[in-house]
Enzyme design. Structure first.
Site, PDB file in Angstrom:
ATOM      1  CD  GLN A   1      -2.860   0.665   2.709  1.00 19.35           C
ATOM      2  OE1 GLN A   1      -2.291   1.304   3.949  1.00 19.35           O
ATOM      3  NE2 GLN A   1      -3.857   0.058   2.681  1.00 19.35           N
TER       4      GLN A   1
ATOM      5  CG  HIS B   1      -3.670  -3.942   3.239  1.00 21.93           C
ATOM      6  ND1 HIS B   1      -4.623  -3.455   2.418  1.00 21.93           N
ATOM      7  CD2 HIS B   1      -4.206  -4.437   4.416  1.00 21.93           C
ATOM      8  CE1 HIS B   1      -5.728  -3.552   3.132  1.00 21.93           C
ATOM      9  NE2 HIS B   1      -5.443  -3.981   4.278  1.00 21.93           N
TER      10      HIS B   1
ATOM     11  CG  PHE C   1      -2.820  -3.043  10.393  1.00 23.84           C
ATOM     12  CD1 PHE C   1      -3.682  -3.684   9.397  1.00 23.84           C
ATOM     13  CD2 PHE C   1      -1.761  -2.459   9.665  1.00 23.84           C
ATOM     14  CE1 PHE C   1      -3.470  -3.785   8.028  1.00 23.84           C
ATOM     15  CE2 PHE C   1      -1.660  -2.439   8.329  1.00 23.84           C
ATOM     16  CZ  PHE C   1      -2.436  -3.216   7.594  1.00 23.84           C
TER      17      PHE C   1
ATOM     18  CG  HIS D   1      -8.191  -7.164  10.329  1.00 22.10           C
ATOM     19  ND1 HIS D   1      -9.557  -7.521  10.447  1.00 22.10           N
ATOM     20  CD2 HIS D   1      -7.847  -7.073   9.271  1.00 22.10           C
ATOM     21  CE1 HIS D   1      -9.918  -7.550   9.236  1.00 22.10           C
ATOM     22  NE2 HIS D   1      -8.976  -7.165   8.516  1.00 22.10           N
ATOM     23  CD  GLU D   2      -4.333  -7.722   6.889  1.00 24.57           C
ATOM     24  OE1 GLU D   2      -3.967  -8.489   6.018  1.00 24.57           O
ATOM     25  OE2 GLU D   2      -5.251  -6.817   6.886  1.00 24.57           O
TER      26      GLU D   2
ATOM     27  CE  LYS E   1     -11.336 -10.470   5.836  1.00 25.64           C
ATOM     28  NZ  LYS E   1     -11.539  -9.122   5.154  1.00 25.64           N
ATOM     29  CG  HIS E   2      -6.303 -12.207   5.378  1.00 20.82           C
ATOM     30  ND1 HIS E   2      -7.131 -12.496   4.384  1.00 20.82           N
ATOM     31  CD2 HIS E   2      -6.400 -10.730   5.749  1.00 20.82           C
ATOM     32  CE1 HIS E   2      -7.894 -11.314   4.092  1.00 20.82           C
ATOM     33  NE2 HIS E   2      -7.277 -10.324   5.039  1.00 20.82           N
TER      34      HIS E   2
END
Length: 224
Positions: free
Chosen positions: A32, A59, A109, A112-113, A116-117
Site C-alpha cells: 500500500q 497491507h 492491524f 486483524h491480518e 482473518k487471513h
C-alpha cells in the site's frame, strides 16, 4: 464393536478441519502507498511510533482461490498473540505500519491480518512465520525503486497506468494488479499493488486471477 457411523463423525470432523486449513490456491501479497491512504476525505493518523517512511507498506498476505473466492477467519481458536512476534515488532512498525485513526501502535492491524487471513494458512505458517514471510517478500521487492527507475515519482504527478504496471513488472518479474482510490478531489490515484505468491508461501508467481476493479488510464502518484 463400534458401528461405522460412530467412527465416521470424528474422521469427518478432522477432514473438515484439514480441508478448511488448506482451502486456497495462492496468496495475494498486497502493498500500500501511504500517500494515497492519507490523501482522501477520511485522511489518516500516523502510528504512535511516528510518521512511516515514504515507501510502500505491507497491507497483507491473503490466501485466495483461483475462482476469486477466499477463505477468512478460519480458526477462531488461534487468536493473535503479540508475544509470539516480539522479535519482529521493530520491522513491522517500519514495513507494516498502521495509518488508521485514532493513532495506535499497529497491534490491532496485525491482529486483524493474522486472524482473518493468516489462520487460513496454518498448514503452512504459524503466527511468527506468517509475518516473517511477508516482511521477507517486502524486503526483496523494492517497488518504489522500480517505479523511480522508470521516472515515476511520488510527486503528485499523473502517470499512465500502463507505465506503472510495466515498471513494476520490469522490477519484480511479475505482472501486478493495481488498485486505485480517489483523493479529496475525486482523482484516481495509485493505492495498492497486488502480486501473487504460491500456495506454499515460498515464491512469487504470475497471478491466476486479478481482483475486480478499474483505474483510470492516467493516475496520480501522491506525495507522502
Amino acid at each position: 464393536m463400534k458401528s461405522t457411523a460412530s467412527l465416521s463423525l470424528p474422521i469427518l470432523f478432522l477432514l473438515a478441519v484439514v480441508s478448511s486449513a488448506q482451502a486456497y490456491d495462492f496468496f495475494y501479497f498486497v502493498l500500500q502507498w501511504p500517500g494515497s491512504y492519507c490523501d482522501t476525505k477520511q485522511s489518516c493518523c500516523y502510528p504512535t511510533s511516528g510518521k512511516p517512511a515514504a515507501d510502500f507498506g505491507i497491507h497483507g498476505l491473503w490466501p485466495n482461490n483461483n475462482d476469486g473466492s477466499y477463505p477468512s477467519n478460519c480458526d477462531p481458536r488461534t487468536s493473535f498473540d503479540k508475544s509470539k512476534i516480539q522479535g519482529l515488532l521493530s520491522s513491522l512498525q517500519s514495513n507494516w505500519p498502521t495509518l488508521a485513526c485514532p493513532s495506535n501502535d499497529g497491534t490491532n492491524f496485525w491482529a486483524h491480518e493474522w486472524e482473518k487471513h493468516g489462520t487460513c494458512a496454518e498448514s503452512v505458517f504459524n503466527e511468527y512465520s506468517y509475518f516473517k514471510t511477508a516482511l521477507d517478500f517486502k524486503s526483496s521487492l523494492n517497488l518504489l525503486q522500480s517505479l523511480q527507475s522508470a521516472g515515476i515519482q511520488p510527486d503528485g504527478g499523473h502517470y499512465s497506468l500502463k507505465s506503472i504496471k510495466d515498471a513494476i513488472e520490469q522490477g519484480t518479474g511479475y505482472a501486478p494488479y493495481i488498485e486505485c482510490n480517489a483523493d479529496e478531489s475525486g482523482n484516481s490515484q495509485l493505492y495498492q499493488v497486488y502480486l501473487c505468491v504460491d500456495s506454499s508461501g515460498s515464491q512469487l508467481i504470475e497471478c491466476p486471477i486479478f481482483p475486480r476493479g478499474k483505474c483510470n488510464s492516467q493516475i496520480e502518484f501522491p506525495m507522502f
